[in-house]
Structures are given as C-alpha cells and as structure tokens.
Scaffold this motif. Sequence first.
Motif, short mmCIF file in Angstrom:
data_model
loop_
_atom_site.label_atom_id
_atom_site.label_comp_id
_atom_site.label_asym_id
_atom_site.label_seq_id
_atom_site.Cartn_x
_atom_site.Cartn_y
_atom_site.Cartn_z
N LYS A 104 -4.51 -2.81 -4.74
CA LYS A 104 -5.38 -3.78 -5.41
C LYS A 104 -6.50 -3.08 -6.18
CE LYS A 104 -8.42 -7.68 -4.31
NZ LYS A 104 -9.05 -8.43 -3.22
N GLU A 105 -7.12 -2.09 -5.56
CA GLU A 105 -8.19 -1.33 -6.21
C GLU A 105 -7.69 -0.65 -7.48
OE1 GLU A 105 -10.37 1.61 -4.04
OE2 GLU A 105 -11.19 0.15 -2.64
N VAL A 106 -6.53 -0.01 -7.36
CA VAL A 106 -6.01 0.78 -8.48
C VAL A 106 -5.50 -0.12 -9.61
CG1 VAL A 106 -4.17 2.38 -9.14
CG2 VAL A 106 -5.56 2.83 -7.11
N GLN A 107 -4.87 -1.25 -9.26
CA GLN A 107 -4.38 -2.16 -10.29
C GLN A 107 -5.51 -2.65 -11.19
OE1 GLN A 107 -2.16 -4.93 -7.79
NE2 GLN A 107 -0.26 -4.38 -8.81
N ALA A 108 -6.71 -2.77 -10.63
CA ALA A 108 -7.86 -3.22 -11.41
C ALA A 108 -8.30 -2.18 -12.43
CB ALA A 108 -9.02 -3.57 -10.47
N LEU A 109 -7.86 -0.94 -12.28
CA LEU A 109 -8.28 0.16 -13.15
C LEU A 109 -7.22 0.60 -14.16
CD1 LEU A 109 -9.92 2.28 -10.33
CD2 LEU A 109 -11.16 1.32 -12.27
N ILE A 110 -5.98 0.21 -13.92
CA ILE A 110 -4.87 0.66 -14.76
C ILE A 110 -4.69 -0.30 -15.94
CG2 ILE A 110 -2.36 1.01 -14.80
CD1 ILE A 110 -3.67 3.19 -13.25
N PRO A 111 -4.56 0.23 -17.17
CA PRO A 111 -4.34 -0.65 -18.33
C PRO A 111 -3.13 -1.56 -18.14
CG PRO A 111 -4.75 1.60 -19.04
CD PRO A 111 -4.62 1.65 -17.55
N ALA A 112 -3.22 -2.76 -18.70
CA ALA A 112 -2.19 -3.79 -18.49
C ALA A 112 -0.82 -3.36 -19.01
CB ALA A 112 -2.62 -5.09 -19.17
N ASN A 113 -0.78 -2.46 -20.00
CA ASN A 113 0.53 -2.06 -20.53
C ASN A 113 1.17 -0.91 -19.76
OD1 ASN A 113 -1.41 -0.38 -21.50
ND2 ASN A 113 -0.78 -0.49 -23.65
N ILE A 114 0.57 -0.53 -18.64
CA ILE A 114 1.25 0.37 -17.70
C ILE A 114 1.74 -0.50 -16.55
CG2 ILE A 114 1.04 2.29 -16.08
CD1 ILE A 114 -1.10 3.49 -17.85
N LYS A 115 3.04 -0.55 -16.36
CA LYS A 115 3.59 -1.35 -15.27
C LYS A 115 3.52 -0.52 -13.99
CE LYS A 115 7.60 -4.00 -13.76
NZ LYS A 115 9.02 -4.31 -13.98
N LEU A 116 2.77 -1.02 -13.04
CA LEU A 116 2.58 -0.30 -11.78
C LEU A 116 3.58 -0.81 -10.76
CD1 LEU A 116 0.53 1.87 -11.03
CD2 LEU A 116 -0.90 0.10 -10.01
N LEU A 117 4.39 0.10 -10.23
CA LEU A 117 5.37 -0.25 -9.20
C LEU A 117 4.88 0.24 -7.85
CD1 LEU A 117 8.67 0.83 -11.04
CD2 LEU A 117 7.70 -1.46 -10.90
N SER A 118 5.07 -0.56 -6.83
CA SER A 118 4.73 -0.15 -5.47
C SER A 118 5.94 0.51 -4.83
CB SER A 118 4.29 -1.36 -4.65
OG SER A 118 5.40 -2.22 -4.43
N LEU A 119 5.75 1.10 -3.66
CA LEU A 119 6.89 1.68 -2.93
C LEU A 119 7.89 0.60 -2.58
CD1 LEU A 119 5.08 4.22 -0.57
CD2 LEU A 119 6.35 4.69 -2.67
N LYS A 120 7.40 -0.59 -2.25
CA LYS A 120 8.29 -1.71 -1.94
C LYS A 120 9.17 -2.05 -3.16
CE LYS A 120 8.06 -6.54 -0.41
NZ LYS A 120 7.15 -7.68 -0.14
N ASP A 121 8.58 -1.99 -4.35
CA ASP A 121 9.32 -2.31 -5.59
C ASP A 121 10.50 -1.37 -5.80
OD1 ASP A 121 7.61 -4.41 -6.28
OD2 ASP A 121 6.27 -3.10 -7.44
N ILE A 122 10.40 -0.13 -5.34
CA ILE A 122 11.49 0.83 -5.57
C ILE A 122 12.37 1.00 -4.32
CG2 ILE A 122 10.20 2.07 -7.35
CD1 ILE A 122 9.78 4.33 -5.25
N GLY A 123 12.11 0.17 -3.32
CA GLY A 123 12.93 0.22 -2.11
C GLY A 123 12.61 1.37 -1.18
N CYS A 124 11.40 1.88 -1.25
CA CYS A 124 10.99 2.97 -0.36
C CYS A 124 10.22 2.38 0.82
CB CYS A 124 10.12 3.97 -1.12
SG CYS A 124 9.45 5.28 -0.08
N PHE A 125 10.84 2.42 1.98
CA PHE A 125 10.22 1.82 3.17
C PHE A 125 9.95 2.85 4.27
CE2 PHE A 125 12.59 -1.59 1.07
CZ PHE A 125 11.56 -2.51 0.87
N GLU A 126 10.33 4.11 4.00
CA GLU A 126 10.08 5.14 5.01
C GLU A 126 8.66 5.67 4.92
OE1 GLU A 126 12.22 7.57 1.68
OE2 GLU A 126 12.16 5.51 2.37
N ASP A 127 8.21 6.31 5.97
CA ASP A 127 6.91 6.97 5.95
C ASP A 127 7.03 8.26 5.14
OD1 ASP A 127 5.36 5.19 7.36
OD2 ASP A 127 5.83 6.09 9.31
N ILE A 128 6.23 8.37 4.09
CA ILE A 128 6.24 9.59 3.27
C ILE A 128 5.45 10.66 4.02
CG2 ILE A 128 5.61 10.58 1.05
CD1 ILE A 128 5.83 7.79 -0.14
#
Length: 195
Positions: free
Chosen positions: A14-38
């Motif tokens: 949430k913090e970072v999304q508020a700082l990233i320009p709208a034309n950069i699509k921000l994907l979360s780990l969930k969005d890419i199917g990454c559910f393991e502990d990095i």
Amino acid sequence: MQLVFATNNLNKLKEVQALIPANIKLLSLKDIGCFEDIPETQNTIEGNAIQKAEYIKEHYGYDCFADDTGLMVEALNDAPGVYSARYAGIQRDAQDNMNKLLDELANAENRDAHFTTVVALHLNNHLETFHGICNGSITKTKHGKKGFGYDPIFQPKDYDMTFAEMDLSLKNEIGHRGKAISKLVHFLKSHNSKI
C-alpha cells in the motif's frame, strides 16, 4: 511497464503503490503465483533486498524490485538491524518486537535510532540498489494506530508524533522507504521516457 514488488506485506504494498507512477503496473507476489517464503539469509539489509529480487527474477522471470528494512538503535549497537522483523522470534509479531525493544531500552537515556531501507531493482538483467534513511528516536510508549511494524514507537527527528500517528502521505515523504522508492522512481523515469 510492469514490475513485481517482491513482498507479501500488504502494508508495504500500500505504501509503495502510493509512490509509483500510475503507468507502472505493480504486481504482487500473489499476482505471479508466488506463495513460498522467499529466502532472506543474508547478514545485511542490502544483501537481503538483492537476494529477494534475484530469487523472483531467477524463479519467475519477471523484472522486479524488493526491499529490506532495518531499525538501528544506537544504545543497542544498531540492533535489531537486519533482524528487525524477527527480533522477538520467528513468529515476526510486531507487538512482540516492540515490547522487546521497549524492555531493552527501559533504562536507556540515549533513545536515538534510524531506519534504513534498501530497494534492489532487477531490470533488463541489471541490478541497481537505492537507499533511504530516516533518523529519529524510540518513544517510551506506543502511540498511534496507523502504519505497521515499529511505527508506533518511532518518532522521526523534528516531529512530535510517531510514524503510526502520521498520514501515509507524510510518512512516505519523510520516511526511509519513501526516500528509497523515490530514488527508484527517478531511476525508472530517467531510463524510460514513457513513465
């Protein structure tokens, strides 16, 4: 342009999304199917940030960035530092971490501390890092309900409130993560005229 932000922490997202320009699509780990502990097995904040970014690039193939943050308390020889998230144990509980820190500083006159964030960007097979620091002190009691982590006991220098009492926009403007992400955004804009 799309970038993965390698975090499972929804507050950070949430913090970072508020700082990233709208034309950069921000994907979360969930969005890419990454559910393991990095893995975060490095002994420096920068090392952990790089390790996380490289893990996503290697295992999922996405351009990405990751961050790691540490709270350095002067009276404790810069602890908890790289172990900030699991200071009171592997359960990574913010209340437990704050309680332990307050207990250890119970008799300390010097309460100076600073947050350090390192953001590691893996873009087009190149690695860049960006740093942000926020100086302040540890309060004697918890104040505020906003934010996360150590925010209720960290009072930034020149302010009479903790991070947990601040609006997100102010925290992002003066805070460690906001400063590092601003440098990341500046870098992305200087390398891509469409941002």
